[in-house]
Design a protein around this motif. Structure first.
Motif, PDB file in Angstrom:
ATOM      1  N   LYS A  88      -9.782  -9.218  -4.808  1.00 34.99           N
ATOM      2  CA  LYS A  88      -9.389  -7.853  -4.511  1.00 34.99           C
ATOM      3  C   LYS A  88      -8.934  -7.764  -3.077  1.00 34.99           C
ATOM      4  CE  LYS A  88     -13.105  -5.205  -3.192  1.00 34.99           C
ATOM      5  NZ  LYS A  88     -14.243  -4.337  -3.388  1.00 34.99           N
ATOM      6  N   ALA A  89      -8.039  -6.813  -2.816  1.00 31.08           N
ATOM      7  CA  ALA A  89      -7.589  -6.555  -1.446  1.00 31.08           C
ATOM      8  C   ALA A  89      -7.488  -5.056  -1.238  1.00 31.08           C
ATOM      9  CB  ALA A  89      -6.232  -7.201  -1.193  1.00 31.08           C
ATOM     10  N   LEU A  90      -8.116  -4.579  -0.171  1.00 33.75           N
ATOM     11  CA  LEU A  90      -7.938  -3.184   0.213  1.00 33.75           C
ATOM     12  C   LEU A  90      -6.584  -3.031   0.875  1.00 33.75           C
ATOM     13  CD1 LEU A  90     -11.466  -2.456   1.710  1.00 33.75           C
ATOM     14  CD2 LEU A  90     -10.591  -1.657  -0.484  1.00 33.75           C
ATOM     15  N   ARG A  91      -5.920  -1.935   0.618  1.00 36.04           N
ATOM     16  CA  ARG A  91      -4.672  -1.649   1.309  1.00 36.04           C
ATOM     17  C   ARG A  91      -4.948  -1.480   2.805  1.00 36.04           C
ATOM     18  NH1 ARG A  91      -0.620   0.892  -1.776  1.00 36.04           N
ATOM     19  NH2 ARG A  91       0.498   1.011   0.222  1.00 36.04           N
ATOM     20  N   ALA A  92      -3.930  -1.656   3.615  1.00 34.68           N
ATOM     21  CA  ALA A  92      -4.091  -1.583   5.070  1.00 34.68           C
ATOM     22  C   ALA A  92      -4.695  -0.242   5.485  1.00 34.68           C
ATOM     23  CB  ALA A  92      -2.739  -1.778   5.748  1.00 34.68           C
ATOM     24  N   ASN A  93      -5.730  -0.343   6.321  1.00 37.51           N
ATOM     25  CA  ASN A  93      -6.394   0.841   6.876  1.00 37.51           C
ATOM     26  C   ASN A  93      -6.988   1.746   5.804  1.00 37.51           C
ATOM     27  OD1 ASN A  93      -5.595   0.133   9.626  1.00 37.51           O
ATOM     28  ND2 ASN A  93      -3.526   0.770   9.006  1.00 37.51           N
ATOM     29  N   ARG A  94      -7.363   1.138   4.671  1.00 33.70           N
ATOM     30  CA  ARG A  94      -7.998   1.882   3.593  1.00 33.70           C
ATOM     31  C   ARG A  94      -9.391   1.326   3.333  1.00 33.70           C
ATOM     32  NH1 ARG A  94      -5.592   6.700   1.866  1.00 33.70           N
ATOM     33  NH2 ARG A  94      -3.411   6.388   1.254  1.00 33.70           N
ATOM     34  N   ASP A  95     -10.202   2.154   2.723  1.00 33.40           N
ATOM     35  CA  ASP A  95     -11.529   1.758   2.285  1.00 33.40           C
ATOM     36  C   ASP A  95     -11.685   2.237   0.847  1.00 33.40           C
ATOM     37  OD1 ASP A  95     -14.597   2.466   1.918  1.00 33.40           O
ATOM     38  OD2 ASP A  95     -14.477   0.997   3.533  1.00 33.40           O
ATOM     39  N   GLU A  96     -12.500   1.545   0.055  1.00 38.54           N
ATOM     40  CA  GLU A  96     -12.708   1.981  -1.330  1.00 38.54           C
ATOM     41  C   GLU A  96     -13.155   3.436  -1.397  1.00 38.54           C
ATOM     42  OE1 GLU A  96     -13.936  -1.672  -4.142  1.00 38.54           O
ATOM     43  OE2 GLU A  96     -15.306  -1.282  -2.485  1.00 38.54           O
ATOM     44  N   TRP A  97     -13.966   3.842  -0.424  1.00 40.70           N
ATOM     45  CA  TRP A  97     -14.500   5.202  -0.432  1.00 40.70           C
ATOM     46  C   TRP A  97     -13.422   6.240  -0.139  1.00 40.70           C
ATOM     47  CZ3 TRP A  97     -19.271   6.433  -2.148  1.00 40.70           C
ATOM     48  CH2 TRP A  97     -20.200   5.391  -2.278  1.00 40.70           C
ATOM     49  N   ASP A  98     -12.244   5.800   0.268  1.00 41.42           N
ATOM     50  CA  ASP A  98     -11.150   6.742   0.517  1.00 41.42           C
ATOM     51  C   ASP A  98     -10.504   7.221  -0.784  1.00 41.42           C
ATOM     52  OD1 ASP A  98     -11.456   6.463   3.267  1.00 41.42           O
ATOM     53  OD2 ASP A  98     -10.021   4.806   3.391  1.00 41.42           O
ATOM     54  N   TYR A  99     -10.725   6.489  -1.883  1.00 39.12           N
ATOM     55  CA  TYR A  99     -10.081   6.849  -3.157  1.00 39.12           C
ATOM     56  C   TYR A  99     -10.473   8.263  -3.583  1.00 39.12           C
ATOM     57  CZ  TYR A  99      -9.350   7.360  -8.137  1.00 39.12           C
ATOM     58  OH  TYR A  99      -8.988   7.851  -9.363  1.00 39.12           O
ATOM     59  N   GLU A 139       2.728  16.376  -9.530  1.00 40.51           N
ATOM     60  CA  GLU A 139       2.101  16.544  -8.229  1.00 40.51           C
ATOM     61  C   GLU A 139       0.604  16.287  -8.335  1.00 40.51           C
ATOM     62  OE1 GLU A 139       3.240  17.309  -5.093  1.00 40.51           O
ATOM     63  OE2 GLU A 139       5.207  16.831  -5.942  1.00 40.51           O
ATOM     64  N   PRO A 140       0.030  15.567  -7.387  1.00 45.37           N
ATOM     65  CA  PRO A 140      -1.419  15.321  -7.448  1.00 45.37           C
ATOM     66  C   PRO A 140      -2.187  16.614  -7.231  1.00 45.37           C
ATOM     67  CG  PRO A 140      -0.513  14.543  -5.377  1.00 45.37           C
ATOM     68  CD  PRO A 140       0.661  14.929  -6.229  1.00 45.37           C
ATOM     69  N   PRO A 141      -3.409  16.695  -7.725  1.00 45.91           N
ATOM     70  CA  PRO A 141      -4.224  17.885  -7.481  1.00 45.91           C
ATOM     71  C   PRO A 141      -4.419  18.095  -5.985  1.00 45.91           C
ATOM     72  CG  PRO A 141      -5.553  16.075  -8.332  1.00 45.91           C
ATOM     73  CD  PRO A 141      -4.130  15.663  -8.468  1.00 45.91           C
ATOM     74  N   THR A 142      -4.559  19.333  -5.572  1.00 45.06           N
ATOM     75  CA  THR A 142      -4.623  19.620  -4.133  1.00 45.06           C
ATOM     76  C   THR A 142      -5.876  19.051  -3.488  1.00 45.06           C
ATOM     77  OG1 THR A 142      -5.634  21.781  -4.548  1.00 45.06           O
ATOM     78  CG2 THR A 142      -3.231  21.699  -4.375  1.00 45.06           C
ATOM     79  N   ASN A 143      -6.921  18.800  -4.278  1.00 38.43           N
ATOM     80  CA  ASN A 143      -8.142  18.250  -3.671  1.00 38.43           C
ATOM     81  C   ASN A 143      -8.054  16.741  -3.445  1.00 38.43           C
ATOM     82  OD1 ASN A 143      -8.390  17.475  -6.371  1.00 38.43           O
ATOM     83  ND2 ASN A 143     -10.619  17.762  -6.403  1.00 38.43           N
ATOM     84  N   ALA A 144      -6.883  16.144  -3.775  1.00 41.41           N
ATOM     85  CA  ALA A 144      -6.681  14.726  -3.446  1.00 41.41           C
ATOM     86  C   ALA A 144      -6.344  14.541  -1.976  1.00 41.41           C
ATOM     87  CB  ALA A 144      -5.572  14.148  -4.315  1.00 41.41           C
ATOM     88  N   ASP A 145      -6.041  15.616  -1.296  1.00 43.89           N
ATOM     89  CA  ASP A 145      -5.756  15.569   0.139  1.00 43.89           C
ATOM     90  C   ASP A 145      -7.015  15.111   0.888  1.00 43.89           C
ATOM     91  OD1 ASP A 145      -5.503  16.340   2.913  1.00 43.89           O
ATOM     92  OD2 ASP A 145      -3.805  17.576   2.313  1.00 43.89           O
ATOM     93  N   PRO A 146      -6.901  14.106   1.749  1.00 43.44           N
ATOM     94  CA  PRO A 146      -8.098  13.597   2.450  1.00 43.44           C
ATOM     95  C   PRO A 146      -8.783  14.625   3.343  1.00 43.44           C
ATOM     96  CG  PRO A 146      -6.083  12.614   3.334  1.00 43.44           C
ATOM     97  CD  PRO A 146      -5.698  13.329   2.088  1.00 43.44           C
ATOM     98  N   ALA A 147      -8.113  15.732   3.626  1.00 43.88           N
ATOM     99  CA  ALA A 147      -8.730  16.761   4.464  1.00 43.88           C
ATOM    100  C   ALA A 147      -9.699  17.643   3.688  1.00 43.88           C
ATOM    101  CB  ALA A 147      -7.650  17.634   5.109  1.00 43.88           C
ATOM    102  N   VAL A 148      -9.651  17.596   2.357  1.00 44.14           N
ATOM    103  CA  VAL A 148     -10.525  18.432   1.536  1.00 44.14           C
ATOM    104  C   VAL A 148     -11.931  17.830   1.514  1.00 44.14           C
ATOM    105  CG1 VAL A 148     -10.891  19.458  -0.737  1.00 44.14           C
ATOM    106  CG2 VAL A 148      -8.565  19.135   0.137  1.00 44.14           C
ATOM    107  N   GLY A 149     -12.928  18.664   1.742  1.00 41.90           N
ATOM    108  CA  GLY A 149     -14.294  18.178   1.864  1.00 41.90           C
ATOM    109  C   GLY A 149     -15.065  18.181   0.561  1.00 41.90           C
TER     110      GLY A 149
END
Length: 574
Positions: free
Chosen positions: A229-240, A3-13
């Protein structure tokens, strides 16, 4: 897969490095001792070579570095065929890019956009020279603006205002804790609620506890930049987010044949070609590179040799011990990871394809086809087709006229049509399909696709910008200058490029908006003083208004810059 760490959730600030330091001061101090922590710095003129001149033979331009009060100034002087000064541009420098180990580049801010100085400092030679990509007769001078993508590997965090990649503020000027450990909001909350918590902590990322794929992804976000390189649909590098596969956000591609080229950020592909990597399940970036430890130069050979000997023995090398000591102080990397020049001038890095290097220069096979650097077999076929199409489009755009990529546009268009027919298109894919349609003479289809993007993409993103520019160009071709001006006005609000301002100026003048045309053309020559047609157009407008002196000045500048450009063109043909 764990399971990924819980802070990988995009809602975590994110909380910022200074919050982390309150509990992790020792770790932070050890990190500050590494070069990663110096990837970008606010300029301090007292620490810079602040008085210098440099003449660039290829362009004929002169450059000056000097102080004005507390500011470090970079200046460019464009000279005509007789050596007379035609234009000068200068900017106060606000940031340095690069750790300074091999060199650094310089960044200015013009109030709304960041830009790069054409001059860089190279530590290996102890001299000023042109920035990477600028050592050519025709270069953009101070006209190259920097997007959020340019800062991705140098800063901790940015504020992407309204989604515009060209207008933003920098929130954390150095690479910080959260770029490797993930956002800290949950971690901080846990220990504020229970300072003595001792259980397994999945609120923060520990890179050494991740699988090899996920641990490497943290490094790969910056140290993997291949041919395309190609970003996935509706993604940005900064989303990683650390703890997740990089391929959930972007896919990097390399040429299938003949690409053993040394690049500053080519370590990943090279390491993956190494038998040491292929025959091990544990060898990864942090095996040799501890981001919290700087190895003193005097101890480097023994330090890295000890790592090699964790798998090999002293007898593994074919050379006698005495020869190894005499030739290279018994340094394994001297032979098996030799330092070689890169695409950045005056800069050599250790080759990360660990193995036997003959030292002989071999002619590369032609670069043919693209393949993903990382494993993407788990991704749906339509996703792989979309991303490869976007990468092919990028490679073709960056290598115009290269016969190896002459079919990439058609191949990309076919794949993106298939994507669209499945109903799984997205703003990036639709915009590129529109650009490909226009390049193949399908203006009506291109306009419909770009219009579709504008209707759905309301934020000032890159797809909206490129679709606006495409629609502006089509309206311009149809001599619908009012419409072209409307599009170009929004384009120039989102990005500051001389081409767009010039097109806006012509469209405004043809729409009867002379004052607006003058302002746009003046901005053009501010950004690109050598823009001959902008000077000519300004001269014609001023002449029609009876402003003879201004008309004459721009007419003379147009002629002088045209002569200079012709001379440079002749030099390049010799």
């Amino acid at each position: 897969m764990a399971e990924p760490p819980t802070n990988a959730d995009p809602a975590v600030g994110y909380v910022g490095t200074q919050t982390c330091v309150k509990c992790h001061e020792a770790e932070h101090l050890s990190y500050l001792d590494t070069k990663h922590s110096e990837s970008m710095e606010r300029v301090d003129p007292d620490k810079e070579v602040s008085s210098a001149t440099y003449h660039h033979d290829a362009s004929g331009n002169d450059y000056e570095v000097f102080r004005r009060g507390d500011d470090l100034i970079h200046r460019e002087i464009i000279r005509g065929v007789n050596g007379a000064e035609l234009a000068r541009t200068e900017h106060p420098i606000v940031f340095t890019l690069g750790s300074g180990t091999h060199g650094k580049s310089y960044v200015y801010h013009d109030g709304s956009h960041f830009g790069q100085s054409p001059l860089s400092w190279y530590e290996d030679t102890g001299k000023w020279s042109m920035s990477p990509g600028y050592d050519v007769p025709f270069h953009p001078g101070f006209g190259r603006k920097l997007s959020t993508e340019c800062f991705f590997c140098h800063v901790g965090a940015v504020d992407r205002k309204r989604g515009n990649p060209n207008e933003f503020s920098i929130l954390e000027e150095k690479i910080g804790c959260e770029r490797c450990h993930g956002p800290g909001e949950k971690h901080v909350a846990r220990y504020r609620e229970n300072p003595k918590f001792t259980g397994a902590d999945n609120t923060i990322v520990h890179p050494s506890k991740l699988s090899r794929e996920l641990s490497e992804a943290i490094c790969q976000q910056c140290h993997l930049q291949a041919a395309g390189k190609a970003l996935r649909a509706n993604r940005d590098e900064w989303d990683y987010r650390p703890g997740l596969p990089l391929t959930d956000f972007r896919i990097d591609y390399q040429y299938r044949l003949g690409d053993d080229t040394m690049r500053v950020v080519g370590h990943v592909e090279q390491l993956h070609q190494s038998k040491c990597y292929q025959q091990s399940e544990s060898l990864t970036c942090i095996t040799c590179h501890n981001p919290h430890q700087t190895v003193p130069a005097a101890a480097a050979i023994d330090h890295y040799r000890k790592i090699c000997l964790s798998c090999h023995t002293d007898d593994s090398c074919g050379k006698p011990h005495a020869v190894r000591v005499a030739d290279a102080q018994n340094d394994c990397s001297h032979c098996h990871m030799p330092a070689q020049g890169t695409e950045v001038p005056h800069t050599a890095f250790h080759h990360h394809r660990i193995g036997i290097h003959s030292g002989a220069t071999t002619e590369n096979e032609p670069a043919v086809g693209l393949s993903s650097v990382l494993d993407v077999a788990r991704l749906p076929e339509i996703v792989r087709k979309r991303c490869e199409a976007l990468a092919k489009f990028q490679v073709a755009q960056e290598n115009p006229g290269n016969s190896n990529f002459r079919d990439y546009g058609i191949e990309a268009a076919k794949a993106l049509i298939e994507v669209k027919n499945t109903g799984k298109s997205d703003p990036d894919a639709t915009t590129i399909l529109a650009m490909l349609a226009r390049s193949q003479g399908q203006a009506s289809i291109a306009g419909d696709l770009a219009g579709e993007v504008l209707a759905k993409e309301l934020i000032p993103s890159r797809p909206r910008l490129e679709s606006l520019r495409l629609l502006a160009g089509l309206a311009y071709q149809r001599r619908e200058f009012d419409k072209a001006a409307e599009y170009y006005r929004e384009v120039t609000e989102l990005q500051s490029e001389p081409f767009d301002y010039f097109q806006l100026g012509v469209a405004e003048q043809n729409s009867g908006n002379t004052d607006a045309a003058i302002n746009a053309l003046k901005k053009t020559v501010e950004l690109a003083p050598h823009h001959v047609n902008a000077h000519r157009f300004l001269a014609a407008i001023y002449q029609s208004q009876g402003r003879v002196d201004e008309a004459g000045r721009h007419s003379q500048l147009a002629q002088a810059h045209a002569m200079r450009l012709e001379q440079l063109q002749q030099k390049t043909l010799k």
